[in-house]
Design an enzyme around this catalytic site. Structure first.
Site, PDB file in Angstrom:
ATOM      1  N   GLU A   1       0.823  -1.203   0.000  1.00 13.22           N
ATOM      2  CA  GLU A   1       0.000   0.000   0.000  1.00 13.22           C
ATOM      3  C   GLU A   1       0.862   1.259   0.000  1.00 13.22           C
ATOM      4  O   GLU A   1       0.541   2.246  -0.678  1.00 13.22           O
ATOM      5  CB  GLU A   1      -0.932   0.004   1.227  1.00 13.22           C
ATOM      6  CG  GLU A   1      -1.966  -1.107   1.233  1.00 13.22           C
ATOM      7  CD  GLU A   1      -3.066  -0.909   0.202  1.00 13.22           C
ATOM      8  OE1 GLU A   1      -3.061   0.125  -0.495  1.00 13.22           O
ATOM      9  OE2 GLU A   1      -3.928  -1.796   0.095  1.00 13.22           O
TER      10      GLU A   1
ATOM     11  N   GLU B   1     -18.816  -5.560  -2.648  1.00 14.32           N
ATOM     12  CA  GLU B   1     -17.443  -6.050  -2.469  1.00 14.32           C
ATOM     13  C   GLU B   1     -17.285  -7.480  -2.986  1.00 14.32           C
ATOM     14  O   GLU B   1     -16.211  -7.860  -3.444  1.00 14.32           O
ATOM     15  CB  GLU B   1     -17.036  -5.991  -1.000  1.00 14.32           C
ATOM     16  CG  GLU B   1     -16.463  -4.673  -0.559  1.00 14.32           C
ATOM     17  CD  GLU B   1     -15.135  -4.349  -1.220  1.00 14.32           C
ATOM     18  OE1 GLU B   1     -14.078  -4.590  -0.606  1.00 14.32           O
ATOM     19  OE2 GLU B   1     -15.150  -3.848  -2.356  1.00 14.32           O
TER      20      GLU B   1
ATOM     21  N   ASP C   1      -4.618  -9.525  -8.337  1.00 11.93           N
ATOM     22  CA  ASP C   1      -5.030  -8.705  -9.466  1.00 11.93           C
ATOM     23  C   ASP C   1      -3.905  -7.889 -10.107  1.00 11.93           C
ATOM     24  O   ASP C   1      -3.618  -8.018 -11.303  1.00 11.93           O
ATOM     25  CB  ASP C   1      -6.176  -7.772  -9.048  1.00 11.93           C
ATOM     26  CG  ASP C   1      -5.884  -7.044  -7.732  1.00 11.93           C
ATOM     27  OD1 ASP C   1      -4.860  -7.317  -7.096  1.00 11.93           O
ATOM     28  OD2 ASP C   1      -6.725  -6.199  -7.342  1.00 11.93           O
TER      29      ASP C   1
ATOM     30  N   GLU D   1     -12.355   0.515  -9.712  1.00  9.59           N
ATOM     31  CA  GLU D   1     -12.000  -0.426 -10.782  1.00  9.59           C
ATOM     32  C   GLU D   1     -13.033  -0.464 -11.908  1.00  9.59           C
ATOM     33  O   GLU D   1     -12.666  -0.541 -13.092  1.00  9.59           O
ATOM     34  CB  GLU D   1     -11.793  -1.824 -10.201  1.00  9.59           C
ATOM     35  CG  GLU D   1     -10.483  -2.007  -9.438  1.00  9.59           C
ATOM     36  CD  GLU D   1     -10.521  -1.413  -8.050  1.00  9.59           C
ATOM     37  OE1 GLU D   1      -9.440  -1.248  -7.445  1.00  9.59           O
ATOM     38  OE2 GLU D   1     -11.622  -1.100  -7.555  1.00  9.59           O
TER      39      GLU D   1
ATOM     40  N   THR E   1      -1.398   1.093 -10.850  1.00 11.65           N
ATOM     41  CA  THR E   1      -2.624   0.479 -10.332  1.00 11.65           C
ATOM     42  C   THR E   1      -3.395   1.434  -9.437  1.00 11.65           C
ATOM     43  O   THR E   1      -4.574   1.230  -9.185  1.00 11.65           O
ATOM     44  CB  THR E   1      -2.293  -0.816  -9.559  1.00 11.65           C
ATOM     45  OG1 THR E   1      -3.478  -1.569  -9.354  1.00 11.65           O
ATOM     46  CG2 THR E   1      -1.635  -0.502  -8.220  1.00 11.65           C
TER      47      THR E   1
END
Length: 916
Positions: A124, A368, A272, A386, A472
């Site tokens: 993160e 979610e 992902d 996304e 991302t």
């Protein structure tokens, strides 16, 4: 033509269609509305929360790490370093808020510091903070170049901060595999003791594989090659850990050994952005030693073959890709259509996006997690970006006004259901639109950025988006990394810091010019667009195929039809002997079609019988003959391997932590054809646990007690390899199968090799122990619940001990390990005098036992030194144990602990002494 130019052309050539169905005035009005929404969220953060990391929109205050109740792993993104401000920098630039951008850069320079005693997530912190600083630096240089009056005072301070933060994350790479540990302390580095704990030694595929874009950019801009080198090494190691038959990746693995902990494979949470960064690394960097593009293409082909079911993308076993693991999908996979657009698979992207849009239309937001019949599985929605991201890329690629309408739906729902006086609030329940006191930094960094770009009709007005690659976290990295030079003073300082970091992390003095010149570009063909894609009606027909399906896994898409047609033209693919798994129902059906019947045998093996007349067709019967011949050849090869194994030294189970014992126990065991092989190599040390249920033929209970131990199980009820799979799924590191046949012993019987089912997808060792030896081992365990044993080749016992001494230290006394911290490559021993007096003492006693065994290894075996009377004494104990544990498999309370399990074992063994 370079890869970055081709990437730009691939997206730009596809977006030349004029807007139909929405006027330019409407589109521009929506763009202005997005700006207003962003300003509301951003100004609320600056007014009520800055310099905190996040805004709490319902409380109208900031969220500081440690001042609010812990949210577990979610708080690992926070470091008290103004996260939301840094994450929002390049969004300010993209939407043209130049005054606010310049002020924000000054605020970051003034307030942000990383010299903090706080543990943060490497993943993160990289994508949000390093990415945000690089995106802000890139935009500052870009804006100043085109508007010289702006940011004339800027001296690359954001790049300096990014470099400092990167240096503070480097200690996480102090692993044998090269994979980064999941967390790092910004001031103290890595606590080596904690790094061996379960929480710290396991990382997700995406966590380890989402560094290369930011770290390669950081290396190119500062000259410190370590960042790119470490990120590339992690990517290469992950590629090597893929399943070689399916080419799929698991989700969680051990950063030290590389062993897979969770073997589920998909495109959602935990995995992902690994796939995303493989493709984008090629776009940004071209080919360097390893071909990122070819890796991505291998993965993509497997994903579309195994993970895609209709228009759904389900999780499967990486080693058994025809077996799905769950019937729901998580919201993070919504990025996939956008990646498909960049990779050129427009048709599949349109169809999957439409499936996601059907979920959005049904629930207003993407939950979610949602089921394959469009139901809600997890009901929260943290305003994720996304789905907006994929909508933007599909509009950019096709020019289809349908995606503008999708964007309008998203924008309207956000404004109506999530806007509050102090920003935008996440939803804890999409069905009731209940709000949560949470606004993640990605709302401003990504969600509003992609919405703005979707409705922006003048993309070159402020920032020429086509000159950048999105990370991302939607941060902007320049496709041409050589455009942004730094001043000579800063260059000299970076060179000094680079030499210092090389001394700490890379002893070899590697030539900087060699590392920068070893890159070579590889041309990549832009995906050809058929004329049919110029027709919006054709794209509407693709979407229509998806609508109306009650189960998305049963949707027959145009993309799947073309794949099926191509496969049929190339001839029907037949199941091979190597692929065959006896517990895969699809394989059983395929065998039946070929006229092959499967019959289980009493000893746990299976028998295949081919009856050509029962096949569905002549061709299927011929396929059955080919399959049977392949299986015969495969068994011949297996038997040949077993014959060679027969001449190897037999393996042993050796108890090595027995106090005040004069007997060097050595229990010979049978090995398995599958799983980890321990012949002529180092073995494993571990503690034991009697598994429930004792047969291990169903899901194992109380898995925390099995974790990182060797499970003791009994023979029977299912195949050996099924038992091993159950143990491995419970995170055991090995298994000992106890034989129940009294007529077989290590002295009168033969040591044989346990067979599998033809599908070797087990990675832990499994051994079988005859009943006589099992009596003694269980008795030792009842007396000493923390008994440590060695499984492997006895000749390698001493070597294994000295090679694994750090790990053995934690087994001997986990509560009093030496506390070590990494501070920029240096070790600091904390409390050394007090603790070192205790630990070595126990290790010395352990080493004494090792030497004792080595001294006795050429004398009588443990079975000879133990009297027959001793064996008889404990024979009834094992019988009673098997009977007791088998009958209590479903009755043991959930509060059962390891100590209770050993107490029960001790009681059984003790009581048996009074039996005749």
């Amino acid at each position: 033509m370079t890869s970055r130019i081709l990437y730009t052309i691939c997206l730009s050539l596809l977006s030349m269609c004029t807007v139909n169905g929405m006027t330019l005035e409407e589109k521009d009005q929506l763009r202005l509305q997005v700006i207003d929404m962003f300003k509301h969220g951003y100004n609320s953060y600056m007014k009520h929360a800055f310099p905190a990391d996040e805004l709490m929109p319902l409380s109208c205050k900031g969220r500081y790490r440690g001042s609010e109740p812990s949210r577990g792993d979610m708080d690992d993104a926070l470091g008290n370093f103004s996260l939301t401000l840094v994450d929002s920098l390049d969004t300010l630039a993209v939407i043209g808020m130049f005054d606010e951008f310049e002020h924000a850069v000054r605020q970051v320079i003034q307030y942000v510091s990383f010299d903090r005693d706080v543990i943060v997530s490497v993943f993160e912190t990289n994508i949000r903070m390093i990415g945000g600083l690089l995106g802000g630096h890139t935009c500052a240089k870009y804006i100043h170049e085109r508007h010289p009056s702006r940011l004339s005072w800027y001296r690359d301070e954001l790049l300096v901060l990014a470099h400092d933060l990167g240096i503070r994350l480097l200690p996480a790479f102090n692993t044998t595999s090269g994979l980064p540990l999941p967390r790092v302390n910004l001031r103290h580095g890595i606590d080596l003791t904690l790094s061996k704990s379960d929480q710290e030694r396991f990382t997700c595929t995406a966590c380890a594989g989402t560094l290369i874009l930011e770290w390669a950019t950081l290396s190119r801009l500062t000259g410190n090659h370590l960042f790119e080198q470490y990120a590339d090494r992690a990517m290469s190691y992950l590629w090597e850990r893929r399943h070689r038959q399916s080419n799929l990746m698991g989700t969680i693995l051990n950063v030290h050994s590389g062993d897979w902990i969770v073997r589920e494979s998909g495109i959602g949470a935990g995995i992902d952005s690994y796939y995303e960064y493989l493709f984008k690394a090629y776009v940004l960097l071209g080919e360097k030693n390893n071909d990122y593009l070819s890796r991505f293409e291998e993965h993509y082909s497997s994903i579309m073959s195994y993970v895609q079911r209709g228009v759904a993308m389900v999780n499967v076993h990486m080693h058994q890709p025809y077996r799905s693991t769950k019937n729901h999908m998580d919201a993070l996979l919504a990025f996939w259509p956008g990646l498909q657009v960049m990779a050129g698979d427009i048709k599949s992207a349109i169809e999957m996006h439409e499936m996601l849009y059907q979920v959005v239309q049904k629930h207003k937001f993407l939950p979610e997690a949602f089921t394959t019949d469009y139901g809600i599985h997890w009901k929260s929605h943290p305003l994720r970006p996304e789905f907006v991201e994929s909508t933007y890329f599909l509009y950019k690629a096709t020019g289809d006004p349908h995606y503008l309408e999708v964007g309008r739906t998203i924008l309207t729902n956000l404004e109506e259901h999530t806007r509050v006086p102090c920003g935008y609030a996440a939803l804890s329940d999409v069905s009731t639109v209940q709000k949560e006191d949470r606004m993640d930094s990605f709302v401003l960094a990504e969600t509003f950025k992609y919405l703005y770009l979707l409705f922006d009709s003048t993309p070159h007005r402020y920032i020429d988006i086509d000159q950048f690659l999105f990370t991302t976290e939607a941060h902007l990295l320049p496709l041409n990394l050589l455009l942004f030079n730094i001043n000579d003073t800063l260059k000299t300082e970076f060179n000094r810091l680079t030499l210092k970091s090389i001394e700490q992390y890379e002893p070899r003095n590697v030539s900087m010019s060699e590392r920068l010149n070893e890159r070579k570009a590889k041309s990549y063909q832009c995906p050809a667009m058929d004329d049919q894609f110029q027709s919006h009606q054709y794209k509407e027909n693709l979407r229509q195929n998806v609508r109306g399906n009650q189960d998305m896994t049963e949707a027959i898409t145009a993309a799947s039809k073309s794949i099926e047609k191509r496969n049929n033209n190339a001839s029907k693919r037949r199941l091979t002997a190597v692929e065959f798994s006896s517990d895969d129902p699809v394989h059983i059906i395929q065998l039946k079609e070929m006229g092959i019947q499967l019959q289980p045998l009493p000893d746990g093996q299976i028998q295949l019988i081919h009856i050509a007349s029962t096949a569905q067709s002549i061709n299927d019967a011929e396929d059955g003959l080919h399959f049977m011949q392949e299986m015969i050849d495969l068994m011949k090869h297996t038997n040949a391997n077993e014959n060679s194994r027969a001449h190897r030294t037999p393996l042993s189970v050796i108890p090595v932590s027995i106090p005040s014992s004069k007997i060097a126990f050595n229990f010979p065991v049978s090995t398995a054809q599958f799983g980890k092989q321990l012949h002529a190599t180092q073995g494993i040390f571990a503690q034991l646990y009697v598994v429930q249920p004792f047969s291990a033929c169903s899901q194992i209970l109380f898995t925390p007690h099995v974790h990182s131990r060797v499970g003791i199980i009994r023979r029977g009820d299912c195949m050996f390899i099924d038992k091993a799979r159950s143990l491995e799924h419970a995170n055991a590191i090995g298994g000992i199968v106890i034989d129940h046949n009294l007529s077989l012993t290590s002295s009168t019987g033969s040591i044989f090799s346990m067979t599998g089912d033809g599908n070797n997808n087990v990675h832990i060792p499994l051994v079988l122990m005859f009943k006589d030896e099992a009596f003694q081992l269980l008795h030792l365990l009842s007396k000493q619940p923390d008994l440590i044993i060695y499984i492997g080749d006895g000749n390698y016992l001493a070597e294994s001990f000295y090679a694994q001494i750090d790990y053995i230290e934690s087994l001997v006394d986990a509560s009093k390990r030496i506390n070590r911290r990494w501070i920029y490559g240096q070790r600091e021993l904390i409390g050394e005098k007090k603790q070192c007096l205790i630990i070595p003492e126990k290790l010395i006693r352990f080493e004494t036992r090792i030497k004792q065994y080595v001294h006795h290894t050429n004398n009588k075996s443990s079975s000879e030194t133990s009297s027959n009377a001793t064996i008889d004494t404990y024979r009834a104990a094992l019988d009673r144990l098997i009977k007791s544990v088998s009958s209590d498999d479903e009755q043991i309370p959930s509060s059962n602990s390891t100590q209770q399990s050993h107490n029960k074992l001790h009681e059984i063994v003790t009581d048996s002494k009074n039996e005749p």
